[in-house]
Each structure stands twice: as structure tokens, then as C-alpha cells.
Motif scaffolding. Structure first.
Motif, PDB file in Angstrom:
ATOM      1  N   GLN A 176       0.865  -1.175   0.000  1.00  0.00           N
ATOM      2  CA  GLN A 176       0.000   0.000   0.000  1.00  0.00           C
ATOM      3  C   GLN A 176       0.906   1.230   0.000  1.00  0.00           C
ATOM      4  O   GLN A 176       1.800   1.344   0.840  1.00  0.00           O
ATOM      5  CB  GLN A 176      -0.894   0.009   1.244  1.00  0.00           C
ATOM      6  N   LEU A 177       0.678   2.123  -0.941  1.00  0.00           N
ATOM      7  CA  LEU A 177       1.432   3.371  -1.001  1.00  0.00           C
ATOM      8  C   LEU A 177       0.569   4.502  -0.482  1.00  0.00           C
ATOM      9  O   LEU A 177      -0.580   4.653  -0.886  1.00  0.00           O
ATOM     10  CB  LEU A 177       1.850   3.672  -2.447  1.00  0.00           C
ATOM     11  N   LEU A 178       1.131   5.283   0.419  1.00  0.00           N
ATOM     12  CA  LEU A 178       0.441   6.431   0.993  1.00  0.00           C
ATOM     13  C   LEU A 178       1.280   7.680   0.723  1.00  0.00           C
ATOM     14  O   LEU A 178       2.221   7.966   1.464  1.00  0.00           O
ATOM     15  CB  LEU A 178       0.248   6.237   2.504  1.00  0.00           C
ATOM     16  N   PRO A 179       0.992   8.415  -0.342  1.00  0.00           N
ATOM     17  CA  PRO A 179       1.773   9.621  -0.633  1.00  0.00           C
ATOM     18  C   PRO A 179       1.633  10.643   0.498  1.00  0.00           C
ATOM     19  O   PRO A 179       0.546  10.837   1.046  1.00  0.00           O
ATOM     20  CB  PRO A 179       1.145  10.148  -1.921  1.00  0.00           C
ATOM     21  N   LEU A 180       2.735  11.270   0.842  1.00  0.00           N
ATOM     22  CA  LEU A 180       2.759  12.264   1.911  1.00  0.00           C
ATOM     23  C   LEU A 180       2.984  13.655   1.324  1.00  0.00           C
ATOM     24  O   LEU A 180       3.584  13.799   0.268  1.00  0.00           O
ATOM     25  CB  LEU A 180       3.873  11.944   2.905  1.00  0.00           C
ATOM     26  N   ALA A 181       2.504  14.642   2.034  1.00  0.00           N
ATOM     27  CA  ALA A 181       2.705  16.041   1.651  1.00  0.00           C
ATOM     28  C   ALA A 181       3.114  16.811   2.902  1.00  0.00           C
ATOM     29  O   ALA A 181       2.845  16.374   4.027  1.00  0.00           O
ATOM     30  CB  ALA A 181       1.424  16.617   1.064  1.00  0.00           C
ATOM     31  N   PRO A 182       3.750  17.955   2.728  1.00  0.00           N
ATOM     32  CA  PRO A 182       4.151  18.747   3.897  1.00  0.00           C
ATOM     33  C   PRO A 182       2.941  19.116   4.762  1.00  0.00           C
ATOM     34  O   PRO A 182       1.853  19.386   4.256  1.00  0.00           O
ATOM     35  CB  PRO A 182       4.771  20.002   3.292  1.00  0.00           C
ATOM     36  N   TYR A 183       3.154  19.118   6.059  1.00  0.00           N
ATOM     37  CA  TYR A 183       2.121  19.511   7.016  1.00  0.00           C
ATOM     38  C   TYR A 183       2.098  21.027   7.075  1.00  0.00           C
ATOM     39  O   TYR A 183       3.087  21.655   7.464  1.00  0.00           O
ATOM     40  CB  TYR A 183       2.437  18.899   8.389  1.00  0.00           C
ATOM     41  N   VAL A 184       1.003  21.623   6.687  1.00  0.00           N
ATOM     42  CA  VAL A 184       0.932  23.081   6.589  1.00  0.00           C
ATOM     43  C   VAL A 184       0.004  23.726   7.620  1.00  0.00           C
ATOM     44  O   VAL A 184      -0.199  24.925   7.616  1.00  0.00           O
ATOM     45  CB  VAL A 184       0.522  23.531   5.169  1.00  0.00           C
ATOM     46  N   ALA A 185      -0.559  22.954   8.514  1.00  0.00           N
ATOM     47  CA  ALA A 185      -1.509  23.496   9.479  1.00  0.00           C
ATOM     48  C   ALA A 185      -0.860  24.519  10.399  1.00  0.00           C
ATOM     49  O   ALA A 185      -1.516  25.478  10.817  1.00  0.00           O
ATOM     50  CB  ALA A 185      -2.158  22.378  10.287  1.00  0.00           C
ATOM     51  N   PHE A 186       0.406  24.339  10.747  1.00  0.00           N
ATOM     52  CA  PHE A 186       1.072  25.332  11.611  1.00  0.00           C
ATOM     53  C   PHE A 186       1.126  26.680  10.926  1.00  0.00           C
ATOM     54  O   PHE A 186       0.969  27.715  11.565  1.00  0.00           O
ATOM     55  CB  PHE A 186       2.480  24.862  11.984  1.00  0.00           C
TER      56      PHE A 186
ATOM     57  N   ALA B  36      -1.043  27.917   8.883  1.00  0.00           N
ATOM     58  CA  ALA B  36      -2.366  28.518   8.985  1.00  0.00           C
ATOM     59  C   ALA B  36      -2.609  29.091  10.374  1.00  0.00           C
ATOM     60  O   ALA B  36      -3.267  30.121  10.524  1.00  0.00           O
ATOM     61  CB  ALA B  36      -3.434  27.486   8.641  1.00  0.00           C
ATOM     62  N   LEU B  37      -2.061  28.458  11.389  1.00  0.00           N
ATOM     63  CA  LEU B  37      -2.268  28.919  12.767  1.00  0.00           C
ATOM     64  C   LEU B  37      -1.325  30.045  13.173  1.00  0.00           C
ATOM     65  O   LEU B  37      -1.725  30.979  13.869  1.00  0.00           O
ATOM     66  CB  LEU B  37      -2.087  27.751  13.743  1.00  0.00           C
ATOM     67  N   PHE B  38      -0.069  29.952  12.771  1.00  0.00           N
ATOM     68  CA  PHE B  38       0.948  30.859  13.291  1.00  0.00           C
ATOM     69  C   PHE B  38       1.615  31.741  12.231  1.00  0.00           C
ATOM     70  O   PHE B  38       2.434  32.572  12.560  1.00  0.00           O
ATOM     71  CB  PHE B  38       2.056  30.060  14.010  1.00  0.00           C
ATOM     72  N   GLY B  39       1.292  31.517  10.968  1.00  0.00           N
ATOM     73  CA  GLY B  39       1.986  32.215   9.881  1.00  0.00           C
ATOM     74  C   GLY B  39       1.538  33.609   9.623  1.00  0.00           C
ATOM     75  O   GLY B  39       0.833  34.339  10.151  1.00  0.00           O
TER      76      GLY B  39
END
Length: 80
Positions: free
Chosen positions: A65-75, A77-80
Motif C-alpha cells: 500500500q502506497l500512501l503519498p505524503l505532503a508537507p504539514y501546513v496546518a502550523f 495557517a495557525l501561526f503564519g
């Protein structure tokens, strides 16, 4: 009995991919038989092609099973 003769060639293929920087990390699954790899590749297709080089994959002994990952960008949205 089908798996045992393929264990060493399977590990050798993993070592080859790790030495080329294609596999970054490897883990055993804690609650079931199997492993997880963190791949670094240009695309999912590139990983699929590499996986086809595994002896156990060629022998149809693997469930993958392949699970492509992407950068976590939620921080951001919260702190940027």
C-alpha cells in the motif's frame, strides 16, 4: 517456505535502495507482520517501479500500500 529463500535478496534490495537515498527509513510493523518504508522519490510511479524490483513482489507474496505524503501546513495557517 516461499518467503525464506527470498529474505536475503529482499533485504539486499532494501539496502540498495537505502544506499541510493530512495528509502529514507524502515520500520517493522508493531502489531502485525510486515514493514513500512519511507521513500523519497520524484513520484508515486517511481516508487511503484522500484517496488516491482523486490523478489517477493515479483513472486506475488507481498501486499503493498502506497500512501503519498505532503508537507504539514496546518502550523502555517495557525501561526503564519
Amino acid at each position: 517456505d516461499k518467503f525464506l529463500p527470498l529474505l536475503k535478496p529482499e533485504a539486499a534490495r532494501t539496502w540498495e535502495f537505502m544506499s541510493k537515498g530512495l528509502i529514507r527509513q524502515t520500520w517493522y510493523l508493531a502489531n502485525e507482520k510486515g514493514v513500512a518504508f519511507l521513500w523519497e522519490a520524484e513520484s508515486v510511479e517511481a516508487v511503484e517501479l522500484a517496488m516491482h524490483e523486490y523478489p517477493m513482489h515479483k513472486a506475488n507474496l507481498l501486499d503493498t500500500q502506497l500512501l503519498p505524503l505532503a508537507p504539514y501546513v496546518a502550523f502555517e495557517a495557525l501561526f503564519g
